[in-house]
Scaffold this motif. Sequence first.
Motif, PDB file in Angstrom:
ATOM      1  N   SER A  28       0.818  -1.216   0.000  1.00 37.63           N
ATOM      2  CA  SER A  28       0.000   0.000   0.000  1.00 37.63           C
ATOM      3  C   SER A  28       0.852   1.267   0.000  1.00 37.63           C
ATOM      4  CB  SER A  28      -0.949  -0.006   1.202  1.00 37.63           C
ATOM      5  OG  SER A  28      -0.209  -0.067   2.412  1.00 37.63           O
ATOM      6  N   GLY A  29       1.908   1.291   0.804  1.00 36.38           N
ATOM      7  CA  GLY A  29       2.777   2.466   0.831  1.00 36.38           C
ATOM      8  C   GLY A  29       3.471   2.694  -0.496  1.00 36.38           C
ATOM      9  N   LYS A  30       3.954   1.599  -1.095  1.00 35.41           N
ATOM     10  CA  LYS A  30       4.623   1.692  -2.394  1.00 35.41           C
ATOM     11  C   LYS A  30       3.666   2.165  -3.472  1.00 35.41           C
ATOM     12  CE  LYS A  30       7.076  -1.218  -5.741  1.00 35.41           C
ATOM     13  NZ  LYS A  30       7.551  -2.596  -6.028  1.00 35.41           N
ATOM     14  N   LEU A  31       2.408   1.680  -3.440  1.00 33.90           N
ATOM     15  CA  LEU A  31       1.419   2.088  -4.431  1.00 33.90           C
ATOM     16  C   LEU A  31       1.079   3.572  -4.286  1.00 33.90           C
ATOM     17  CD1 LEU A  31      -1.005  -0.976  -4.315  1.00 33.90           C
ATOM     18  CD2 LEU A  31       0.576  -0.375  -6.164  1.00 33.90           C
ATOM     19  N   ALA A  32       0.951   4.036  -3.042  1.00 29.83           N
ATOM     20  CA  ALA A  32       0.648   5.450  -2.826  1.00 29.83           C
ATOM     21  C   ALA A  32       1.786   6.330  -3.345  1.00 29.83           C
ATOM     22  CB  ALA A  32       0.406   5.713  -1.345  1.00 29.83           C
ATOM     23  N   GLY A  58      -1.685  14.013  -1.483  1.00 32.33           N
ATOM     24  CA  GLY A  58      -0.969  12.778  -1.200  1.00 32.33           C
ATOM     25  C   GLY A  58      -1.654  11.952  -0.127  1.00 32.33           C
ATOM     26  N   LEU A  59      -2.145  12.614   0.904  1.00 34.64           N
ATOM     27  CA  LEU A  59      -2.870  11.898   1.956  1.00 34.64           C
ATOM     28  C   LEU A  59      -4.158  11.285   1.425  1.00 34.64           C
ATOM     29  CD1 LEU A  59      -2.434  14.233   5.058  1.00 34.64           C
ATOM     30  CD2 LEU A  59      -1.391  12.002   4.661  1.00 34.64           C
ATOM     31  N   VAL A  60      -4.842  12.010   0.521  1.00 36.30           N
ATOM     32  CA  VAL A  60      -6.064  11.466  -0.069  1.00 36.30           C
ATOM     33  C   VAL A  60      -5.742  10.217  -0.877  1.00 36.30           C
ATOM     34  CG1 VAL A  60      -7.875  11.913  -1.766  1.00 36.30           C
ATOM     35  CG2 VAL A  60      -7.303  13.650  -0.084  1.00 36.30           C
ATOM     36  N   ALA A  61      -4.645  10.237  -1.645  1.00 37.25           N
ATOM     37  CA  ALA A  61      -4.256   9.059  -2.424  1.00 37.25           C
ATOM     38  C   ALA A  61      -3.944   7.882  -1.508  1.00 37.25           C
ATOM     39  CB  ALA A  61      -3.058   9.401  -3.297  1.00 37.25           C
ATOM     40  N   ILE A  65      -6.072   4.204  -1.243  1.00 35.96           N
ATOM     41  CA  ILE A  65      -5.523   2.844  -1.353  1.00 35.96           C
ATOM     42  C   ILE A  65      -5.786   2.068  -0.072  1.00 35.96           C
ATOM     43  CG2 ILE A  65      -3.377   1.544  -1.586  1.00 35.96           C
ATOM     44  CD1 ILE A  65      -2.389   3.834  -3.411  1.00 35.96           C
ATOM     45  N   ALA A  66      -5.667   2.736   1.086  1.00 37.72           N
ATOM     46  CA  ALA A  66      -5.966   2.064   2.354  1.00 37.72           C
ATOM     47  C   ALA A  66      -7.435   1.672   2.424  1.00 37.72           C
ATOM     48  CB  ALA A  66      -5.603   2.979   3.517  1.00 37.72           C
ATOM     49  N   ALA A  67      -8.314   2.558   1.926  1.00 35.75           N
ATOM     50  CA  ALA A  67      -9.747   2.240   1.935  1.00 35.75           C
ATOM     51  C   ALA A  67     -10.048   1.074   1.013  1.00 35.75           C
ATOM     52  CB  ALA A  67     -10.542   3.469   1.520  1.00 35.75           C
ATOM     53  N   ILE A 110      -6.087   4.937  -9.463  1.00 31.30           N
ATOM     54  CA  ILE A 110      -6.654   3.646  -9.857  1.00 31.30           C
ATOM     55  C   ILE A 110      -5.787   2.989 -10.919  1.00 31.30           C
ATOM     56  CG2 ILE A 110      -8.625   2.553 -10.990  1.00 31.30           C
ATOM     57  CD1 ILE A 110      -9.200   3.300  -8.126  1.00 31.30           C
ATOM     58  N   GLU A 111      -5.286   3.779 -11.876  1.00 28.36           N
ATOM     59  CA  GLU A 111      -4.436   3.226 -12.932  1.00 28.36           C
ATOM     60  C   GLU A 111      -3.153   2.633 -12.351  1.00 28.36           C
ATOM     61  OE1 GLU A 111      -3.851   6.471 -15.547  1.00 28.36           O
ATOM     62  OE2 GLU A 111      -5.734   6.171 -16.652  1.00 28.36           O
ATOM     63  N   VAL A 112      -2.575   3.309 -11.353  1.00 33.23           N
ATOM     64  CA  VAL A 112      -1.362   2.798 -10.719  1.00 33.23           C
ATOM     65  C   VAL A 112      -1.635   1.455 -10.052  1.00 33.23           C
ATOM     66  CG1 VAL A 112       0.246   3.187  -8.804  1.00 33.23           C
ATOM     67  CG2 VAL A 112      -0.231   5.020 -10.433  1.00 33.23           C
ATOM     68  N   VAL A 113      -2.734   1.366  -9.312  1.00 34.41           N
ATOM     69  CA  VAL A 113      -3.077   0.106  -8.652  1.00 34.41           C
ATOM     70  C   VAL A 113      -3.344  -0.979  -9.690  1.00 34.41           C
ATOM     71  CG1 VAL A 113      -4.692  -1.038  -7.095  1.00 34.41           C
ATOM     72  CG2 VAL A 113      -3.971   1.310  -6.626  1.00 34.41           C
ATOM     73  N   GLU A 114      -4.064  -0.623 -10.751  1.00 35.10           N
ATOM     74  CA  GLU A 114      -4.400  -1.608 -11.781  1.00 35.10           C
ATOM     75  C   GLU A 114      -3.147  -2.138 -12.477  1.00 35.10           C
ATOM     76  OE1 GLU A 114      -7.641  -2.062 -15.428  1.00 35.10           O
ATOM     77  OE2 GLU A 114      -6.887  -0.088 -14.859  1.00 35.10           O
ATOM     78  N   SER A 115      -2.193  -1.236 -12.744  1.00 28.71           N
ATOM     79  CA  SER A 115      -0.975  -1.681 -13.419  1.00 28.71           C
ATOM     80  C   SER A 115      -0.101  -2.559 -12.532  1.00 28.71           C
ATOM     81  CB  SER A 115      -0.168  -0.454 -13.873  1.00 28.71           C
ATOM     82  OG  SER A 115       0.283   0.293 -12.747  1.00 28.71           O
ATOM     83  N   SER A 116      -0.368  -2.579 -11.219  1.00 25.50           N
ATOM     84  CA  SER A 116       0.441  -3.369 -10.279  1.00 25.50           C
ATOM     85  C   SER A 116      -0.268  -4.642  -9.841  1.00 25.50           C
ATOM     86  CB  SER A 116       0.786  -2.525  -9.042  1.00 25.50           C
ATOM     87  OG  SER A 116       1.439  -1.331  -9.405  1.00 25.50           O
ATOM     88  N   ILE A 117      -1.393  -4.972 -10.445  1.00 22.71           N
ATOM     89  CA  ILE A 117      -2.171  -6.128  -9.992  1.00 22.71           C
ATOM     90  C   ILE A 117      -1.377  -7.424 -10.118  1.00 22.71           C
ATOM     91  CG2 ILE A 117      -4.133  -7.596 -10.659  1.00 22.71           C
ATOM     92  CD1 ILE A 117      -5.801  -5.108 -10.955  1.00 22.71           C
ATOM     93  N   ASP A 118      -0.680  -7.573 -11.233  1.00 21.61           N
ATOM     94  CA  ASP A 118       0.074  -8.823 -11.411  1.00 21.61           C
ATOM     95  C   ASP A 118       1.147  -8.981 -10.343  1.00 21.61           C
ATOM     96  OD1 ASP A 118      -1.433  -9.444 -13.616  1.00 21.61           O
ATOM     97  OD2 ASP A 118      -0.019  -8.573 -15.049  1.00 21.61           O
TER      98      ASP A 118
END
Length: 401
Positions: A28-32, A58-61, A65-67, A110-118
């Motif tokens: 989560s920290g890395k994704l943020a 940054g805190l909202v991002a 991800i935490a949510a 969302i795009e960052v999280v999606e690109s890291s799914i694998d």
Amino acid sequence: MPEPAETPPPPVPDHPHAATLRRLQQHSGKLAAAAIARMDEQLAWYRVMPPENRSWIGLVAQAGIAAFTEWFRHPETPRAISTDVFGTAPRELTRAITLRQTVEMVRTTIEVVESSIDEVAAPGDENVLREALLVYAREIAFATAQVYAQAAEARGAWDARLESLVVNAVLSGEADEGAVSRAAALGWNAPEHVCVVLGNAPDGDSELTVEAIRRAARYAKLQVLTGVLGSRLVVVAGGAEDPLKAAKSLIGPFASGPVVAGPVVADLLSATRSARAAAAGLRAAAAWPDAPRPVLADDLLPERAMAGDPAARDLLVEEIYRPLEDAGSALLETLSVYLEQASSLEGAARMLFVHPNTVRYRLRRVTDVTGWSPSDVRSAFTLRIALILGRLVDAGPPARP
């Protein structure tokens, strides 16, 4: 000295995708950080923002991800996503960044999280995590809309109160620099020509009436400050060189009954004079049942004077009686006799021992001097009232017994 090892996330018992949830917590920290870096790279508006606002974003991002992690842990549990994500930022942030910018921020995260799914998902859970992210993206979109809708409602309610204060100050004759400042906060850009239009307010929701006035004003290219005060609908119209034309363009939302337009004045501070004239005209309009709708307050001068409006009395004396008096006694005498002879040229000529053409010439001079034509029934009535008031003023107050 070596850095302390990162504390592993707590175990997640009885979760169908416990391994993926643990890895999501770990990343989560890395994704943020990756989301913030991508915003800095792709969003020009983010790069030029003050450091304080960038830190809040940054805190909202991070909160988003935490949510998502918590939502993935308990997808069946209803959660206030808007509070989880946007509750970390101050309310002022909705003024600092627009809805479009917030959508770009959410999309980037969302795009960052999606690109890291694998990388994040445990083997075999890729599709599960991807589908969960799609559902969460829908929920965060609704949450974003809710935050800005609530902010817009709050601003709208505040603006309505502010506008009501300005309109009430104009109508009560208490407009000052404070009212001008409040009007400027509402977008009033100090137009050169201002008039006030008054009439009856329709029954029902006053907000709908106000919005209808604004639509009509936009179509007529007028600036307006408006509100429903008691039973009256008040419109302060800016950019109105012709008050009657402005009133006609705004008349749709008014209820049945007279609609009166005050005279054009220079600015908002002077609008109190237009408002007083319009209010006096609205009170006196019942004395002229056949008055046009809308009607100018100055066209109701006789009725206003008879209803006790001192401003109307002064206008009739100063703008009609005094100019006739200054033009010579012949005009006053001819007008008086003409009106007494039921607007008969021949009758007036006999009483004055002059030719009818002389009477006709003098009456044209009356029109030139006053702007009111003795041959018109309505104008003749106005001229008669002006003569009466002028004579009363010249006679002075009655002597006390």
